[in-house]
Write a protein that holds these residues in place. Structure first.
Motif, short mmCIF file in Angstrom:
data_model
loop_
_atom_site.label_atom_id
_atom_site.label_comp_id
_atom_site.label_asym_id
_atom_site.label_seq_id
_atom_site.Cartn_x
_atom_site.Cartn_y
_atom_site.Cartn_z
N UNK A 6 -20.87 -39.65 66.47
CA UNK A 6 -21.02 -40.73 67.42
C UNK A 6 -22.33 -41.61 66.74
N UNK A 7 -23.11 -40.81 66.30
CA UNK A 7 -24.56 -41.51 65.67
C UNK A 7 -23.96 -42.16 64.54
N UNK A 28 -33.16 -44.85 60.53
CA UNK A 28 -33.75 -43.57 61.04
C UNK A 28 -33.08 -43.65 62.54
N UNK A 29 -33.44 -44.62 63.32
CA UNK A 29 -33.01 -44.43 64.61
C UNK A 29 -34.05 -43.93 65.57
N UNK A 30 -35.30 -43.55 65.21
CA UNK A 30 -36.19 -43.28 65.96
C UNK A 30 -36.94 -44.01 67.16
N UNK A 31 -36.88 -45.17 66.47
CA UNK A 31 -37.47 -46.10 67.54
C UNK A 31 -36.78 -47.60 66.97
N UNK A 32 -35.63 -47.94 67.69
CA UNK A 32 -34.79 -48.91 67.35
C UNK A 32 -35.43 -50.37 67.33
N UNK A 70 -33.86 -44.98 71.01
CA UNK A 70 -33.52 -44.36 69.92
C UNK A 70 -31.97 -43.86 69.69
N UNK A 71 -31.62 -43.70 68.49
CA UNK A 71 -30.23 -43.52 68.27
C UNK A 71 -29.93 -42.15 69.27
#
Length: 85
Positions: A6-7, A28-32, A70-71
């Protein structure tokens, strides 16, 4: 589809929607919002792609900035919606 799949799919959607020239690993997807720099129109476009790709719908009451922060948040939401369908 497991969480990692999914990610990966979400990263592909973000890259395509935002027309980014990056590899999947670079997101990284921590703070899109900070990382990608999208605005509200971009966010809506991403969500439409997510709906179509995963065959889910985002009820209006679920739409919030937290969803796309985030992701992890987005992946968890997609997985929950897929289980409900």
């Amino acid at each position: 589809m497991n969480r990692e799949e999914v990610i990966i799919k979400l990263k592909e959607i973000i890259i395509k929607t935002m027309e980014l020239s990056v590899e999947l690993e670079q997101i990284k997807g921590e703070n899109l919002v900070e990382e990608i720099g999208f605005n509200s129109v971009d966010a809506l476009e991403i969500l439409v792609w997510v709906e179509n790709e995963f065959d889910i719908r985002f009820p209006d009451e679920d739409l919030s900035s937290e969803l796309l922060i985030s992701l992890d948040n987005l992946a968890d939401y997609v997985i929950r919606r897929k289980v409900q369908n």
